[in-house]
Design a protein around this motif. Structure first.
Motif, PDB file in Angstrom:
ATOM      1  N   ALA A   1       0.828  -1.212   0.000  1.00 19.10           N
ATOM      2  CA  ALA A   1       0.000   0.000   0.000  1.00 19.10           C
ATOM      3  C   ALA A   1       0.861   1.260   0.000  1.00 19.10           C
ATOM      4  CB  ALA A   1      -0.937   0.001   1.210  1.00 19.10           C
ATOM      5  N   ASP A   2       1.998   1.220   0.702  1.00 23.61           N
ATOM      6  CA  ASP A   2       2.914   2.365   0.713  1.00 23.61           C
ATOM      7  C   ASP A   2       3.483   2.607  -0.687  1.00 23.61           C
ATOM      8  OD1 ASP A   2       2.694   2.813   3.499  1.00 23.61           O
ATOM      9  OD2 ASP A   2       4.155   1.216   3.882  1.00 23.61           O
ATOM     10  N   ILE A   3       3.776   1.516  -1.386  1.00 20.07           N
ATOM     11  CA  ILE A   3       4.325   1.638  -2.740  1.00 20.07           C
ATOM     12  C   ILE A   3       3.264   2.172  -3.696  1.00 20.07           C
ATOM     13  CG2 ILE A   3       5.356   0.364  -4.664  1.00 20.07           C
ATOM     14  CD1 ILE A   3       6.592  -1.518  -2.578  1.00 20.07           C
ATOM     15  N   ASP A   4       2.047   1.700  -3.555  1.00 21.97           N
ATOM     16  CA  ASP A   4       0.951   2.223  -4.382  1.00 21.97           C
ATOM     17  C   ASP A   4       0.763   3.727  -4.145  1.00 21.97           C
ATOM     18  OD1 ASP A   4       0.440  -0.272  -5.486  1.00 21.97           O
ATOM     19  OD2 ASP A   4      -1.103  -0.772  -4.009  1.00 21.97           O
ATOM     20  N   ALA A   5       0.849   4.158  -2.870  1.00 18.54           N
ATOM     21  CA  ALA A   5       0.712   5.576  -2.555  1.00 18.54           C
ATOM     22  C   ALA A   5       1.869   6.379  -3.156  1.00 18.54           C
ATOM     23  CB  ALA A   5       0.655   5.780  -1.040  1.00 18.54           C
ATOM     24  N   ALA A   6       3.074   5.804  -3.119  1.00 26.13           N
ATOM     25  CA  ALA A   6       4.230   6.474  -3.716  1.00 26.13           C
ATOM     26  C   ALA A   6       4.044   6.642  -5.223  1.00 26.13           C
ATOM     27  CB  ALA A   6       5.504   5.672  -3.430  1.00 26.13           C
TER      28      ALA A   6
ATOM     29  N   PHE B   1      18.844   4.462   1.676  1.00 24.39           N
ATOM     30  CA  PHE B   1      18.082   3.209   1.591  1.00 24.39           C
ATOM     31  C   PHE B   1      17.320   2.885   2.870  1.00 24.39           C
ATOM     32  CE2 PHE B   1      22.674   2.372   1.976  1.00 24.39           C
ATOM     33  CZ  PHE B   1      22.767   1.781   3.228  1.00 24.39           C
ATOM     34  N   ASP B   2      17.833   3.228   4.031  1.00 22.26           N
ATOM     35  CA  ASP B   2      17.132   2.903   5.277  1.00 22.26           C
ATOM     36  C   ASP B   2      16.118   3.982   5.643  1.00 22.26           C
ATOM     37  OD1 ASP B   2      17.688   0.377   6.140  1.00 22.26           O
ATOM     38  OD2 ASP B   2      19.383   0.912   7.410  1.00 22.26           O
ATOM     39  N   ASP B   3      15.160   4.191   4.778  1.00 22.82           N
ATOM     40  CA  ASP B   3      14.100   5.177   4.970  1.00 22.82           C
ATOM     41  C   ASP B   3      12.859   4.600   4.302  1.00 22.82           C
ATOM     42  OD1 ASP B   3      12.257   7.351   4.444  1.00 22.82           O
ATOM     43  OD2 ASP B   3      13.897   8.761   4.791  1.00 22.82           O
ATOM     44  N   PRO B   4      11.771   4.382   5.042  1.00 17.94           N
ATOM     45  CA  PRO B   4      10.593   3.745   4.440  1.00 17.94           C
ATOM     46  C   PRO B   4      10.025   4.529   3.269  1.00 17.94           C
ATOM     47  CG  PRO B   4      10.091   4.609   6.637  1.00 17.94           C
ATOM     48  CD  PRO B   4      11.581   4.661   6.486  1.00 17.94           C
TER      49      PRO B   4
ATOM     50  N   PRO C   1      24.449  -4.238   4.518  1.00 14.54           N
ATOM     51  CA  PRO C   1      23.019  -4.098   4.209  1.00 14.54           C
ATOM     52  C   PRO C   1      22.352  -3.163   5.210  1.00 14.54           C
ATOM     53  CG  PRO C   1      23.668  -6.414   4.301  1.00 14.54           C
ATOM     54  CD  PRO C   1      24.801  -5.626   4.847  1.00 14.54           C
ATOM     55  N   GLY C   2      21.295  -2.504   4.795  1.00 17.32           N
ATOM     56  CA  GLY C   2      20.580  -1.620   5.691  1.00 17.32           C
ATOM     57  C   GLY C   2      19.899  -2.365   6.825  1.00 17.32           C
ATOM     58  N   GLU C   3      19.798  -1.712   7.978  1.00 22.84           N
ATOM     59  CA  GLU C   3      19.090  -2.320   9.108  1.00 22.84           C
ATOM     60  C   GLU C   3      17.616  -2.536   8.776  1.00 22.84           C
ATOM     61  OE1 GLU C   3      19.617  -0.105  12.658  1.00 22.84           O
ATOM     62  OE2 GLU C   3      21.799  -0.154  12.586  1.00 22.84           O
ATOM     63  N   MET C   4      17.051  -1.628   7.988  1.00 20.55           N
ATOM     64  CA  MET C   4      15.646  -1.728   7.617  1.00 20.55           C
ATOM     65  C   MET C   4      15.441  -2.634   6.414  1.00 20.55           C
ATOM     66  SD  MET C   4      13.045   1.459   6.855  1.00 20.55           S
ATOM     67  CE  MET C   4      13.442   2.165   8.465  1.00 20.55           C
ATOM     68  N   THR C   5      16.383  -2.587   5.470  1.00 19.22           N
ATOM     69  CA  THR C   5      16.201  -3.339   4.228  1.00 19.22           C
ATOM     70  C   THR C   5      16.541  -4.818   4.371  1.00 19.22           C
ATOM     71  OG1 THR C   5      18.444  -2.794   3.463  1.00 19.22           O
ATOM     72  CG2 THR C   5      16.666  -1.299   2.821  1.00 19.22           C
ATOM     73  N   PHE C   6      17.486  -5.157   5.242  1.00 18.84           N
ATOM     74  CA  PHE C   6      17.918  -6.556   5.315  1.00 18.84           C
ATOM     75  C   PHE C   6      16.798  -7.512   5.720  1.00 18.84           C
ATOM     76  CE2 PHE C   6      19.795 -10.168   7.669  1.00 18.84           C
ATOM     77  CZ  PHE C   6      20.331 -10.832   6.569  1.00 18.84           C
ATOM     78  N   PRO C   7      15.994  -7.205   6.739  1.00 28.76           N
ATOM     79  CA  PRO C   7      14.899  -8.138   7.068  1.00 28.76           C
ATOM     80  C   PRO C   7      13.931  -8.348   5.909  1.00 28.76           C
ATOM     81  CG  PRO C   7      15.244  -6.583   8.857  1.00 28.76           C
ATOM     82  CD  PRO C   7      16.064  -6.087   7.700  1.00 28.76           C
TER      83      PRO C   7
END
Length: 315
Positions: free
Chosen positions: A9-14, A148-151, A237-243
């Motif tokens: 949904a975040d990607i659709d909004a983007a 990269f580590d930014d939603p 890798p990013g802390e947010m992106t790796f998971p």
């Protein structure tokens, strides 16, 4: 991934925010290249995006969500994120300060300044860009837009995956992505979940994401420089992106600088597009490390003339 920092949904909004601002880049195919390698190879030409790379997507999505009291943005980048933030800030009429390594290609530094941003150079091997960025945030009260580590950035990059999903032919179920910290890779993986397997591609010796995926934990590269693929030389890798990548991505692939240069030459010869080394590693993996039909993202084309001539010399 109910607790994921970024959702479809975040990607659709983007995608809605980017409509009319970003270029909807084509998914290219060259019959003679297919014939030479005995399979179908599709190339998402993000080098044709504004500023010459996919990074404009995430930068614009992030800056478009800054609060009304924001005094501007600060970013750190080897060049492509820098240009994306600089152009987005110029379009929105807000100031931008970009922290760039001194060894970044001159064309990237020059273009970032041309978009109106203030450039602060640092030594990639000896200085900490995060510390420099944090100091600028504190001193000037700017908002940090991480590469990269930014939603907001991940969601913006994911719009590239939405477009691939709309254009991808049947029979292609793997998408290879040039990977640094993993913002594009994780965003595209979310966008294509259930449609195709996304695999990160990195330069040999700087394959921290591939090794991290194998080990199940974030590991760092042993060095900060030493590859021509400057755009994707990140420490870990990013802390947010790796998971996200560990949940959604397939195994990584590492390619040599020589293979990246050969891919640049083949992209020019068959598709008539200009790629930078870091923007060509996914194509290199698709050509030299894959044996089936595949789609790859050509992530950027901001290359100095001397490097491009070096690539073309490969024939």
């Amino acid at each position: 991934m109910d607790d994921a920092p970024v959702t479809r949904a975040d990607i659709d909004a983007a995608a809605e925010r980017l409509r009319g601002h970003a270029v909807r880049t084509p998914l290219l195919n060259a019959p003679l290249l297919d014939a030479a390698f005995g399979r179908r190879i599709f190339v998402k030409a993000e080098n044709l995006q504004k500023t010459g790379s996919f990074k404009f997507r995430g930068a614009f999505n992030a800056l478009s969500q800054l609060g009304p009291g924001a005094r501007g943005a600060v970013a750190f980048s080897s060049g492509n994120h820098a240009q994306g933030v600089a152009l987005a800030a110029w379009m929105m009429r807000i100031p931008a300060v970009i922290v760039m390594p001194a060894d970044a290609p001159a064309v990237k530094i020059d273009n970032t300044r041309a978009y109106g941003a203030k450039v602060v150079l640092y030594d990639r091997a000896r200085e900490d860009r995060d510390a420099i960025g944090a100091a600028l945030v504190a001193e000037r009260r700017l908002e940090l837009v991480r590469p990269f580590d930014d939603p907001r950035v991940i969601a913006g990059q994911g719009t590239c995956g939405l477009e691939i999903g709309e254009d991808l032919p049947e029979g292609v179920d793997e998408v290879l992505v040039c990977c640094g910290g993993g913002g594009l890779t994780s965003g595209v993986a979310i966008a294509l979940a259930g449609r195709a397997t996304v695999r990160p591609v990195e330069p040999k010796g700087f394959d921290d994401v591939s090794r991290s995926l194998l080990l199940g934990e974030r590991v760092r590269n042993d060095k900060a420089t030493g590859s021509i693929c400057d755009a994707i030389l990140t420490p870990a890798p990013g802390e947010m992106t790796f998971p996200i990548m560990s949940t959604l991505c397939g195994p990584g692939i590492a390619v040599s600088d020589e293979e990246a240069l050969r891919a640049m030459a083949l992209a020019w010869h068959h598709l008539r597009i200009v790629l930078e080394p870091g923007g060509a590693v996914a194509l290199a993996a698709g050509l030299f490390h894959h044996d089936g039909n595949v789609a790859v993202i050509a992530t950027g084309g901001n290359v100095d003339r001397a490097v491009f001539e070096r690539a073309l010399a490969r024939g």
